[in-house]
Motif scaffolding. Structure first.
Motif: not given
Ligand SMILES: [Mg+2]
Ligand SMILES: Nc1ncnc2c1ncn2[C@@H]1O[C@H](COP(=O)(O)OP(=O)(O)OP(=O)(O)O)[C@@H](O)[C@H]1O
Lengths: 267, 333
Positions: B44, B84, B160-161
């Motif tokens: 991140t 995220q 992010d994810e």
């Molecule tokens: Mg992260």
């Protein structure tokens, strides 16, 4: 589009978003409007009956000061709004978009004008009910209300900056009151500045709450005949001094706040 | 051609914590880089620096041809980010969120409205479009946030994810959308905890740990790096182990591991199913009974565990592979 026009457009988008939120969470608005009514009634009756002023009632004399003081308290909503935004995920969205950095703050201070307008309207109506009267011309009254609203706008920027330097929403109210209490009580709101001891008197004379109050009293025609002329320049020229203070405060605190906003989570 | 994303020597410290310690990344235009790493690896942090949300202490980066430090505003014009944690306004509706994002990308009123509707449709949110996000489920929020990243159809995308918290169907839908975008030329940097996802979507993979890259390459290269194919066999009678090893040695391209658990053999080979057939014949000829046998290739999970577990237990060699074995990856002969 020029960058200024762009920033204004972005500000309008953020302000629109805040307005949607005001409509969708009306409980906040309820509280925003109850406290001004309470302030007018509380201060009007607690202090208003205590002293007799020849020619007009003391309560009438107090109202302009209560307006100025209350919009300043109302400006804490700007700080709370910004501090909340900073803690929410949406701020990361804003920060990743090609928008003007200033728009998040400027949009908030702009949309909070709605709170201030409503709050002043509610106070005026409450005031009229308890015996306050506008004795000056219509135009003067418009200028007085305009000045109070501009003052509120400037204090909003002060609160925006405070919101960005405190670490969390929980402490924002305490931090704001450290600014608001001296400003609202070391002023001519309830007592004549001449009655204050030396340094406090000087503070009160240059305090924008005093000068906005003085200007509004004059413009509303709420100064009893035969009241002593103030000695200090700001109180003798309250409209000009208040406007100068407002311009300076907006310039300084918007610059500080925007700079702080851009830095705040970058490190 | 200049890569769409290029980071050199990124260092970021938070007090005593070093989140990134000299990370290099390169993503050629129109490709997908999968960034893998355990919790706290710095994924991140890297995404935040590349998307101008965070300033690095050292290093430099260029995104879509623009220097991230010198001209962050221009970078923001050319990227889309889905972080995220969903960055959406709770009180606004899904439509209002996307329309606002479109306006702030300066698409203009009409285009912003059109994009919002298109994306709500594409992410299967049309029914909830006019409801406050507060009432959305976690997966709906996630999808709205992903839609937000795509509003301006940016040439470079950071996710992010992106599939954390999505149900399997939504995940497959998103993969589909991502593949489509990449076909159209979008460059993507994707972090993920799901190795399957990187395997499916990423052209290149970089594994990071403690803020630095510890391995990079294509999924196949990484798998090869931790060991090639193996035959995994379980003997009916563990006392046959020595005989089985003797029978299979000619096929092995490395040391045969055995005995963990008893009766289990791991034979590194090269040649796939043909070799497996040969192995079965040899064991049969030697009269050795099998309870189970299969051909097994390392998964990215193996790569991940071996590479990132390496620091914790210095000598956990490729033997660790056996522990990662799973039925999915075992092809019956
Ligand atoms: Mg992260
Ligand atoms: N704002 C911050 N302040 C202090 N430390 C931070 C901050 N952001 C990240 N860190 C630290 O930096 C390291 C890397 O964090 P980062 O969020 O980049 O990891 P990650 O790979 O994204 O992890 P995850 O898989 O859990 O999302 C962690 O040790 C984390 O605690």
């Amino acid at each position: 589009m020029s960058s200024v026009a762009q920033a204004l457009a972005d500000t309008a988008v953020v302000a629109k978003r805040n307005v949607i939120k005001i409509r969708r969470v009306p409980e906040v608005l309820t509280f925003v409007l109850i406290s001004p009514i309470m302030f007018v009634l509380l201060f009007g009756y607690v202090f208003g009956n205590a002293i007799e002023v020849a020619g007009s009632s003391y309560r009438e004399f107090l109202i302009a000061g209560i307006f100025a003081q209350t919009v300043m308290f109302g400006a804490t909503f700007t700080g709370v709004g910004i501090a909340e935004d900073m803690e929410k995920g949406i701020i990361n969205r804003f920060r990743s978009l090609p928008m003007a950095g200033s728009a998040v703050l400027a949009g908030r201070t702009a949309s909070d004008v709605i709170y201030n307008v409503l709050s002043v309207a509610v106070m005026a109506i409450t005031g009229l009910i308890v015996g306050w009267r506008i004795r000056g011309s219509f135009l003067d009254a418009v200028v007085a209300f305009g000045l109070i609203l501009l003052f509120a706008y400037a204090v909003s920027w002060v609160m925006a900056y405070i919101a960005l330097i405190v670490p969390s929403v929980e402490v924002i109210n305490n931090a704001s009151f450290m600014v608001i209490f001296p400003l609202s009580f070391i002023a001519n709101t309830f007592v004549p500045v001449e009655d204050l001891p030396g340094p406090l008197q000087t503070f009160a004379e240059w305090n924008p709450v005093s000068t906005v109050t003085q200007a509004a009293r004059e413009l509303f025609g709420n100064i009893p005949p035969g009241a002593p002329q103030p000695d200090a320049w700001p109180l003798q020229n309250p409209v000009i001094y208040s406007l100068l203070w407002i311009v300076a405060a907006v310039a300084v605190f918007s610059t500080l706040a925007v700079r702080r906003y851009q830095r705040v989570t970058k490190n | 051609m200049e890569p769409a994303i290029e980071a050199v020597g990124l260092v970021k410290r938070f007090g005593d914590v070093t989140a990134l310690s000299g990370l290099d990344l390169t993503v050629p235009e129109g490709t997908v880089l999968g960034v893998l790493g355990p919790n706290g690896a710095g994924k991140t942090t890297a995404v935040s620096i590349l998307t101008t949300l965070l300033l690095p202490d050292e290093g430099s980066a260029r995104v879509a041809g623009v220097d991230v430090l010198a001209d962050p505003a221009e970078v923001r014009r050319r990227i889309g980010l889905s972080g995220q944690y969903a960055a959406v306004d709770e009180v606004l509706s899904g439509y209002e969120n996307l329309e606002m994002i479109g306006r702030l990308y300066h698409l203009g009123k009409e285009r912003a409205r059109q994009r919002a509707n298109e994306l709500l449709e594409r992410f299967d949110l049309t029914q909830a479009a006019n409801r406050s996000v507060k009432g959305y489920s976690g997966g709906m929020r996630r999808r709205l946030d992903l839609a937000g990243a795509l509003v301006a159809a940016p040439p470079v995308l950071f996710l992010d994810e992106p599939t954390t918290g999505l149900d399997p169907r939504s995940r497959l839908d998103l993969w589909e959308i991502i593949r489509e975008l990449v076909t159209q030329g979008t460059t993507l940097l994707l972090t993920t905890q799901y190795l399957e996802e990187a395997d499916h979507l990423a052209d290149d993979i970089v594994v990071i740990d403690h803020g630095t890259a510890i391995a990079r390459g294509t999924s196949d290269q990484l798998k090869a790096q931790v060991g090639g194919e193996r035959i995994s066999a379980t003997l009916e009678d563990p006392t046959d182990t020595a005989a089985a090893i003797e029978a299979l040695v000619p096929l092995a391209v490395g040391d045969i591991e055995s005995g963990d658990p008893a009766g289990q053999l791991l034979v590194p080979i090269s040649g796939g199913a043909a070799v497996l057939t040969d192995a079965l014949r040899r064991l049969d000829a030697a009269g050795i009974g099998l309870r189970d046998v299969g051909l097994r290739r390392p998964t990215l999970d193996d790569v991940f565990l071996i590479l990132t577990g390496h620091r914790a237990e210095e000598d956990a060699g490729p033997g660790g592979l056996a522990e990662g074995a799973s039925a999915d990856d075992t092809e019956a002969a």
